[in-house]
Design an enzyme around this catalytic site. Structure first.
Site, mmCIF file in Angstrom:
data_model
loop_
_atom_site.group_PDB
_atom_site.id
_atom_site.type_symbol
_atom_site.label_atom_id
_atom_site.label_comp_id
_atom_site.label_asym_id
_atom_site.label_seq_id
_atom_site.Cartn_x
_atom_site.Cartn_y
_atom_site.Cartn_z
ATOM 1 N N LYS A 123 9.730 19.744 14.508
ATOM 2 C CA LYS A 123 8.739 19.631 13.357
ATOM 3 C C LYS A 123 7.826 21.029 13.417
ATOM 4 O O LYS A 123 7.772 21.678 12.713
ATOM 5 C CB LYS A 123 8.061 18.611 13.136
ATOM 6 C CG LYS A 123 7.085 18.599 11.793
ATOM 7 C CD LYS A 123 6.166 17.900 11.904
ATOM 8 C CE LYS A 123 4.721 18.018 11.180
ATOM 9 N NZ LYS A 123 3.624 17.251 11.201
ATOM 10 N N CYS A 193 1.347 10.109 -4.428
ATOM 11 C CA CYS A 193 2.194 9.281 -3.741
ATOM 12 C C CYS A 193 1.750 9.045 -2.583
ATOM 13 O O CYS A 193 2.568 9.384 -1.323
ATOM 14 C CB CYS A 193 3.567 9.949 -3.733
ATOM 15 S SG CYS A 193 4.889 8.979 -3.537
ATOM 16 N N CYS A 200 1.350 4.945 -9.051
ATOM 17 C CA CYS A 200 2.620 5.031 -9.930
ATOM 18 C C CYS A 200 2.202 4.924 -11.415
ATOM 19 O O CYS A 200 2.768 5.730 -12.014
ATOM 20 C CB CYS A 200 3.585 3.991 -9.360
ATOM 21 S SG CYS A 200 4.374 4.081 -7.738
ATOM 22 N N CYS A 203 1.288 8.567 -12.359
ATOM 23 C CA CYS A 203 1.927 9.648 -11.689
ATOM 24 C C CYS A 203 2.749 10.410 -12.644
ATOM 25 O O CYS A 203 3.179 9.897 -13.576
ATOM 26 C CB CYS A 203 3.078 8.964 -10.647
ATOM 27 S SG CYS A 203 4.057 9.898 -9.956
ATOM 28 N N CYS A 209 11.160 9.200 -11.486
ATOM 29 C CA CYS A 209 11.424 8.533 -10.239
ATOM 30 C C CYS A 209 11.852 7.091 -10.070
ATOM 31 O O CYS A 209 11.315 6.327 -10.743
ATOM 32 C CB CYS A 209 9.848 8.576 -9.628
ATOM 33 S SG CYS A 209 9.677 7.861 -7.889
HETATM 34 S S1 SF4 Z 1 6.164 7.172 -9.371
HETATM 35 FE FE1 SF4 Z 1 7.393 7.824 -7.581
HETATM 36 S S2 SF4 Z 1 6.412 9.830 -7.001
HETATM 37 FE FE2 SF4 Z 1 4.990 8.784 -8.473
HETATM 38 S S3 SF4 Z 1 3.680 7.778 -6.953
HETATM 39 FE FE3 SF4 Z 1 5.283 6.374 -7.617
HETATM 40 S S4 SF4 Z 1 6.682 6.286 -5.902
HETATM 41 FE FE4 SF4 Z 1 5.385 8.204 -5.765
#
Ligand code: SF4
Length: 228
Positions: A123, A193, A200, A203, A209
């Protein structure tokens, strides 16, 4: 929407939002391979703010291999004490500075050569090449890239090894996204996230997603861990 269109939309939305989020620590060392290598090595298993503090301390004392070799172990220790495993990393700083100085001040440009250095794993090597040289043969995989890749359905939930996550992502992401993906996911992982309580409900890519593996969501008042 097919998967490639979904991925493109995710990338574009996060890229736009990231313009207003704090930059990653490594982004300060773009085009500076020696600093990128030292910073990437020190960042392992360490919170970003602690890495940033140690970087500022160390580079204020010496920002090139020759000057770094003139520092005492005590000076290096005091500078990098904020990072995890600083006892080992003091030795790694000195080893890296010695090797780069012996190489005429040039940081190697391949993963295999870099991994011969103490404290440099896959990494760190990939991150150094991406940040220091803008090389894009691989995608740097850290905890943010792995976790978010799985939640977004870009990585198999059972895949654990960073090189394998890298290979799976490379199958899905257009080549032009590779050098930017790690930095974007670090920013997105800190802001939205998050590891334990992803945001979420608010988001920006919620409609794109599948939220794979998400068991609880925010908001939550405490700050989740944020690693480089
Ligand atoms: S919707 Fe998906 S990308 Fe957005 S915070 Fe939740 S898990 Fe993460």
């Amino acid at each position: 929407m097919d998967d490639s269109a979904r991925i493109r939309e995710i990338y574009e939305r996060i890229s736009e939002a990231a313009k207003n989020w704090p930059p990653t620590t490594l982004s300060y060392y773009k085009g500076q391979p020696f600093k990128a290598l030292i910073a990437a090595m020190l960042s392992a298993q360490t919170r970003e703010e602690q890495t940033f503090l140690a970087m500022n301390n160390l580079f204020a004392l010496a920002d090139n291999p020759d000057d770094m070799l003139k520092l005492t172990d005590e000076q290096i220790t005091e500078a990098i004490r904020p990072v995890m495993y600083w006892e080992n990393k003091v030795k790694y700083v000195r080893d890296i500075a010695q090797r780069v100085a012996a190489n005429g001040g040039v940081v190697p440009q391949t993963v295999d050569e870099l991994m011969e250095y103490k404290g440099v794993g896959w990494k760190v090597a990939v991150l150094t090449l991406a940040v220091g040289y803008g090389r894009t043969e691989d995608i740097t995989v850290d905890v943010h890239v792995g976790r978010i890749g799985k939640r977004l359905g870009l990585v198999n939930p059972d895949t654990k090894q960073p090189p394998k996550i890298n290979e799976e992502l490379k199958q899905k992401l257009p080549r032009e996204y590779w050098p930017h993906w790690n930095g974007l996911m670090v920013q997105f992982g800190r802001e939205v996230c998050k590891p334990t309580y992803p945001q979420c409900a608010t988001c920006l890519v919620r409609d794109l997603c599948p939220q794979i593996g998400v068991v609880q969501t925010g908001p939550r008042s405490f700050k989740d861990a944020a690693y480089v």
